[in-house]
Scaffold this motif. Structure first.
Motif, mmCIF file in Angstrom:
data_model
loop_
_atom_site.group_PDB
_atom_site.id
_atom_site.type_symbol
_atom_site.label_atom_id
_atom_site.label_comp_id
_atom_site.label_asym_id
_atom_site.label_seq_id
_atom_site.Cartn_x
_atom_site.Cartn_y
_atom_site.Cartn_z
ATOM 1 N N SER A 56 -6.155 13.012 -2.335
ATOM 2 C CA SER A 56 -5.748 13.639 -1.892
ATOM 3 C C SER A 56 -6.040 12.854 -0.385
ATOM 4 N N ALA A 57 -7.370 13.275 0.098
ATOM 5 C CA ALA A 57 -7.655 12.547 0.924
ATOM 6 C C ALA A 57 -7.952 11.053 1.729
ATOM 7 N N GLU A 58 -7.846 10.806 0.603
ATOM 8 C CA GLU A 58 -8.082 8.630 0.758
ATOM 9 C C GLU A 58 -6.476 9.108 0.669
ATOM 10 N N LEU A 59 -5.448 9.028 0.103
ATOM 11 C CA LEU A 59 -4.495 8.555 0.492
ATOM 12 C C LEU A 59 -3.792 9.380 1.913
ATOM 13 N N ASP A 60 -4.145 10.466 2.504
ATOM 14 C CA ASP A 60 -3.989 10.675 3.876
ATOM 15 C C ASP A 60 -4.530 9.991 4.839
ATOM 16 N N ASN A 61 -5.746 9.461 4.490
ATOM 17 C CA ASN A 61 -6.836 8.495 5.099
ATOM 18 C C ASN A 61 -5.269 7.176 5.682
ATOM 19 N N TRP A 62 -5.211 6.581 4.891
ATOM 20 C CA TRP A 62 -4.679 5.849 4.379
ATOM 21 C C TRP A 62 -3.070 5.492 5.046
ATOM 22 N N GLU A 63 -2.421 7.279 4.609
ATOM 23 C CA GLU A 63 -1.081 7.066 5.759
ATOM 24 C C GLU A 63 -1.411 7.286 7.110
ATOM 25 N N ALA A 64 -2.456 7.424 7.350
ATOM 26 C CA ALA A 64 -2.569 6.887 8.627
ATOM 27 C C ALA A 64 -3.431 5.748 8.717
ATOM 28 N N ARG A 65 -4.253 5.413 8.548
ATOM 29 C CA ARG A 65 -4.888 4.122 8.887
ATOM 30 C C ARG A 65 -3.243 3.197 8.578
ATOM 31 N N MET A 109 0.836 -0.898 -0.079
ATOM 32 C CA MET A 109 0.235 0.563 0.088
ATOM 33 C C MET A 109 0.973 1.189 0.269
ATOM 34 N N ARG A 110 2.061 1.390 0.841
ATOM 35 C CA ARG A 110 3.229 2.530 0.853
ATOM 36 C C ARG A 110 3.869 2.584 -0.829
ATOM 37 N N GLU A 111 3.427 0.995 -1.314
ATOM 38 C CA GLU A 111 4.448 1.653 -2.320
ATOM 39 C C GLU A 111 3.417 2.053 -3.590
ATOM 40 N N LEU A 112 2.120 1.812 -3.289
ATOM 41 C CA LEU A 112 1.332 2.529 -4.132
ATOM 42 C C LEU A 112 0.844 3.813 -4.343
ATOM 43 N N ILE A 113 0.602 4.042 -2.608
ATOM 44 C CA ILE A 113 0.408 5.920 -2.129
ATOM 45 C C ILE A 113 1.500 6.936 -3.309
ATOM 46 N N GLN A 114 2.469 5.871 -2.616
ATOM 47 C CA GLN A 114 4.308 6.946 -2.972
ATOM 48 C C GLN A 114 3.859 6.717 -5.181
ATOM 49 N N GLU A 115 3.453 5.739 -5.584
ATOM 50 C CA GLU A 115 3.047 5.825 -6.210
ATOM 51 C C GLU A 115 2.438 6.918 -7.193
ATOM 52 N N ILE A 116 1.460 6.830 -6.448
ATOM 53 C CA ILE A 116 0.011 7.536 -6.953
ATOM 54 C C ILE A 116 0.777 9.048 -6.489
ATOM 55 N N ARG A 117 1.291 9.225 -5.539
ATOM 56 C CA ARG A 117 1.548 11.071 -5.273
ATOM 57 C C ARG A 117 2.754 11.334 -6.064
ATOM 58 N N ALA A 118 3.546 10.614 -7.089
ATOM 59 C CA ALA A 118 4.434 10.625 -7.994
ATOM 60 C C ALA A 118 3.908 11.220 -9.049
ATOM 61 N N THR A 119 2.422 10.251 -9.498
ATOM 62 C CA THR A 119 2.488 10.291 -11.085
ATOM 63 C C THR A 119 1.287 11.561 -11.088
ATOM 64 N N ILE A 120 0.074 11.529 -9.686
ATOM 65 C CA ILE A 120 -0.492 12.325 -10.061
ATOM 66 C C ILE A 120 -0.382 14.289 -9.507
ATOM 67 N N PRO A 121 -0.636 15.160 -10.498
ATOM 68 C CA PRO A 121 0.030 16.516 -9.159
ATOM 69 C C PRO A 121 -1.148 16.249 -8.930
ATOM 70 N N LEU A 122 -0.862 16.446 -6.705
ATOM 71 C CA LEU A 122 -2.021 16.860 -6.308
ATOM 72 C C LEU A 122 -1.918 18.146 -5.664
ATOM 73 N N ASP A 123 -0.958 18.988 -5.754
ATOM 74 C CA ASP A 123 -0.800 20.259 -5.180
ATOM 75 C C ASP A 123 -0.744 21.567 -6.419
ATOM 76 N N LEU A 124 -1.273 20.767 -6.951
ATOM 77 C CA LEU A 124 -1.375 21.984 -8.395
ATOM 78 C C LEU A 124 -2.376 23.188 -7.669
ATOM 79 N N PRO A 125 -1.439 24.481 -8.375
ATOM 80 C CA PRO A 125 -2.577 25.735 -7.171
ATOM 81 C C PRO A 125 -4.164 25.765 -8.249
#
Length: 82
Positions: free
Chosen positions: A38-47, A1-17
């Motif tokens: 972003s909320a889903e990723l944050d939720n999974w990181e906390a879990r 799951m951690r690898e999937l989260i990292q891949e998503i964060r690297a691929t999808i520009p979550l911090d665009l203005p």
């Protein structure tokens, strides 16, 4: 799951203005999709931090959501097509 989260964060520009995300015509609301993902990723990181172990269904669901959002962002011109 951690690898999937990292891949998503690297691929999808979550911090665009917002000004860049909400420009000319949209196929779907990119801003809301980015906020959701972003909320889903944050939720999974906390879990994961709490020691929870995701099952295959949860991994598949997150991957499926990320793929769908990625396609919409491509259609809206926020991610270049490969």
């Amino acid at each position: 799951m951690r690898e999937l989260i990292q891949e998503i964060r690297a691929t999808i520009p979550l911090d665009l203005p917002e000004a860049q995300v909400c420009s000319d015509g949209c196929n779907a609301c990119s801003m809301k999709l980015l906020e959701y993902l972003s909320a889903e990723l944050d939720n999974w990181e906390a879990r994961l931090q709490a020691g929870e172990t995701p099952g295959l269904a949860e991994l598949s669901q997150l991957a499926r959501s990320a793929r769908k959002i990625h396609r919409v962002l491509q259609k809206n011109g926020l991610i270049p097509r490969a």
